[in-house]
Write a protein that holds these residues in place. Sequence first.
Motif, PDB file in Angstrom:
ATOM      1  N   ARG A  69       0.833  -1.207   0.000  1.00 47.88           N
ATOM      2  CA  ARG A  69       0.000   0.000   0.000  1.00 47.88           C
ATOM      3  C   ARG A  69       0.865   1.255   0.000  1.00 47.88           C
ATOM      4  N   ARG A  70       0.215   2.374  -0.299  1.00 45.31           N
ATOM      5  CA  ARG A  70       0.898   3.659  -0.322  1.00 45.31           C
ATOM      6  C   ARG A  70       0.321   4.573   0.761  1.00 45.31           C
ATOM      7  N   TYR A  71       1.179   5.428   1.260  1.00 50.25           N
ATOM      8  CA  TYR A  71       0.812   6.295   2.376  1.00 50.25           C
ATOM      9  C   TYR A  71       1.313   7.721   2.108  1.00 50.25           C
ATOM     10  N   ARG A  72       0.871   8.618   2.971  1.00 54.21           N
ATOM     11  CA  ARG A  72       1.323  10.007   2.897  1.00 54.21           C
ATOM     12  C   ARG A  72       1.734  10.481   4.291  1.00 54.21           C
ATOM     13  N   ILE A  73       2.612  11.478   4.302  1.00 50.07           N
ATOM     14  CA  ILE A  73       2.946  12.156   5.548  1.00 50.07           C
ATOM     15  C   ILE A  73       2.147  13.448   5.628  1.00 50.07           C
ATOM     16  N   VAL A  74       1.494  13.659   6.759  1.00 49.57           N
ATOM     17  CA  VAL A  74       0.847  14.931   7.067  1.00 49.57           C
ATOM     18  C   VAL A  74       1.750  15.649   8.063  1.00 49.57           C
ATOM     19  N   ALA A  75       2.116  16.900   7.755  1.00 49.18           N
ATOM     20  CA  ALA A  75       3.053  17.652   8.590  1.00 49.18           C
ATOM     21  C   ALA A  75       2.404  18.940   9.081  1.00 49.18           C
ATOM     22  N   ALA A  76       2.646  19.260  10.350  1.00 47.28           N
ATOM     23  CA  ALA A  76       2.083  20.480  10.939  1.00 47.28           C
ATOM     24  C   ALA A  76       2.990  20.934  12.075  1.00 47.28           C
ATOM     25  N   HIS A 101       5.142  18.111  13.857  1.00 47.95           N
ATOM     26  CA  HIS A 101       4.248  16.994  14.157  1.00 47.95           C
ATOM     27  C   HIS A 101       3.938  16.277  12.850  1.00 47.95           C
ATOM     28  N   VAL A 102       4.269  14.990  12.762  1.00 44.19           N
ATOM     29  CA  VAL A 102       4.011  14.230  11.542  1.00 44.19           C
ATOM     30  C   VAL A 102       3.075  13.063  11.846  1.00 44.19           C
ATOM     31  N   VAL A 103       2.202  12.768  10.887  1.00 42.47           N
ATOM     32  CA  VAL A 103       1.262  11.656  10.995  1.00 42.47           C
ATOM     33  C   VAL A 103       1.290  10.893   9.678  1.00 42.47           C
ATOM     34  N   VAL A 104       1.304   9.583   9.744  1.00 41.57           N
ATOM     35  CA  VAL A 104       1.236   8.748   8.541  1.00 41.57           C
ATOM     36  C   VAL A 104      -0.223   8.405   8.282  1.00 41.57           C
ATOM     37  N   VAL A 105      -0.705   8.738   7.075  1.00 33.17           N
ATOM     38  CA  VAL A 105      -2.096   8.443   6.711  1.00 33.17           C
ATOM     39  C   VAL A 105      -2.103   7.639   5.419  1.00 33.17           C
ATOM     40  N   PRO A 106      -3.194   6.940   5.108  1.00 38.31           N
ATOM     41  CA  PRO A 106      -3.277   6.207   3.837  1.00 38.31           C
ATOM     42  C   PRO A 106      -3.251   7.163   2.646  1.00 38.31           C
ATOM     43  N   GLU A 107      -2.930   6.631   1.466  1.00 42.87           N
ATOM     44  CA  GLU A 107      -2.915   7.460   0.256  1.00 42.87           C
ATOM     45  C   GLU A 107      -4.258   8.163   0.070  1.00 42.87           C
ATOM     46  N   ALA A 108      -5.359   7.420   0.187  1.00 38.95           N
ATOM     47  CA  ALA A 108      -6.703   8.012   0.122  1.00 38.95           C
ATOM     48  C   ALA A 108      -7.145   8.265   1.559  1.00 38.95           C
ATOM     49  N   TYR A 109      -6.746   9.395   2.095  1.00 38.30           N
ATOM     50  CA  TYR A 109      -6.970   9.677   3.509  1.00 38.30           C
ATOM     51  C   TYR A 109      -8.333  10.318   3.739  1.00 38.30           C
ATOM     52  N   GLU A 110      -8.811  10.168   4.967  1.00 37.49           N
ATOM     53  CA  GLU A 110     -10.068  10.795   5.359  1.00 37.49           C
ATOM     54  C   GLU A 110      -9.903  12.313   5.363  1.00 37.49           C
ATOM     55  N   PRO A 111     -10.973  13.050   5.052  1.00 35.57           N
ATOM     56  CA  PRO A 111     -10.874  14.515   5.077  1.00 35.57           C
ATOM     57  C   PRO A 111     -10.368  14.997   6.435  1.00 35.57           C
ATOM     58  N   LEU A 112      -9.476  15.976   6.402  1.00 34.62           N
ATOM     59  CA  LEU A 112      -8.960  16.528   7.644  1.00 34.62           C
ATOM     60  C   LEU A 112      -8.979  18.047   7.557  1.00 34.62           C
ATOM     61  N   ARG A 113      -9.074  18.669   8.701  1.00 32.01           N
ATOM     62  CA  ARG A 113      -9.108  20.121   8.779  1.00 32.01           C
ATOM     63  C   ARG A 113      -8.091  20.581   9.817  1.00 32.01           C
ATOM     64  N   GLY A 114      -7.200  21.423   9.376  1.00 38.87           N
ATOM     65  CA  GLY A 114      -6.198  21.959  10.280  1.00 38.87           C
ATOM     66  C   GLY A 114      -5.526  23.168   9.653  1.00 38.87           C
ATOM     67  N   SER A 115      -4.820  23.920  10.472  1.00 33.08           N
ATOM     68  CA  SER A 115      -4.149  25.118   9.975  1.00 33.08           C
ATOM     69  C   SER A 115      -2.962  25.446  10.878  1.00 33.08           C
ATOM     70  N   PRO A 116      -1.754  25.516  10.269  1.00 37.66           N
ATOM     71  CA  PRO A 116      -1.402  25.165   8.899  1.00 37.66           C
ATOM     72  C   PRO A 116      -1.021  23.697   8.815  1.00 37.66           C
ATOM     73  N   GLY A 120       1.924  15.439   2.096  1.00 40.61           N
ATOM     74  CA  GLY A 120       2.938  15.015   1.136  1.00 40.61           C
ATOM     75  C   GLY A 120       2.390  14.122   0.043  1.00 40.61           C
ATOM     76  N   VAL A 121       3.252  13.800  -0.909  1.00 39.20           N
ATOM     77  CA  VAL A 121       2.880  12.911  -2.011  1.00 39.20           C
ATOM     78  C   VAL A 121       2.745  11.489  -1.479  1.00 39.20           C
ATOM     79  N   ALA A 122       2.035  10.661  -2.231  1.00 40.49           N
ATOM     80  CA  ALA A 122       1.884   9.253  -1.851  1.00 40.49           C
ATOM     81  C   ALA A 122       3.165   8.495  -2.164  1.00 40.49           C
TER      82      ALA A 122
END
Length: 261
Positions: A69-76, A101-116, A120-122
């Motif tokens: 599977r493929r994943y993405r990094i979410v960074a904040a 703060h980094v979180v690993v999420v699936p390539e097709a991740y659930e909608p998220l709301r945050g700022s900022p 990242g790419v899959a």
Amino acid sequence: MTVWLERDNAPWANDAIILERLALAVRIRHGRGRREIDNRRHLGVLTERGSTPDEPLEASGAHGLVAARRYRIVAAPLFAVWGGRPSGPEDVIGTRFGPIHVVVVPEAYEPLRGSPVGVGVAAAAHGLDRSFRSALVALRLCDPPREPMVAADAYGGLIELLAETDDDAQRDYADTLDRVAQHSWALETVAALVTTQTVREAARVLNVHHSTLQARVDTIRIDLGFDPLQGFGRTRLGTAFLVHRLSRSTVLDMPTPGVMV
């Protein structure tokens, strides 16, 4: 879990923010989801470029990530404001821009709301260092409240190219646009040109007459030394614009108390 800081004399303006973010970092590092593995080591390995080929495979397996599977990094930054936080393996990673703060999420991740927030790419689980670098660039391109979250995919491969470009080359690109930025109308005009297909469409976005915008384009062409609307000129202009934004990004500066965005 409790954390505290002590100091003599009266509190300072940022004390509450510092204490809150310290608590968040401790909870991420030592709180929910902690198993009998060194979470810090494993997620650090996944986001680190210099790991040996076997280390990311071991680290991804320790976090339950599947090789197929493929994943993405979410960074904040630690002061990010979340309306819906993503779930997944997470940690606080030290970078040259400060703790992220980094979180690993699936390539097709659930909608998220945050700022900022930068997404990242899959990538495959053992290639998440690439996703992490692109997430950092995406994060630095955020401009709250107008653009609180940036996904690297929205810019095609440009963000990945910027993630791999050294600082000297980026300065050259930024200097290119500095010659244009002396005009008060320049940056908003360049933004319209790189996000639309035609001069007429850009003129509508800017709410100016087509002839006015054409005169601006002629000035930009002279300042740049190349045609920004022909061939690779548009790509060069878009790259210079993104580098210019990165070089002036303040999104990772801690907000003053009471101005969290």
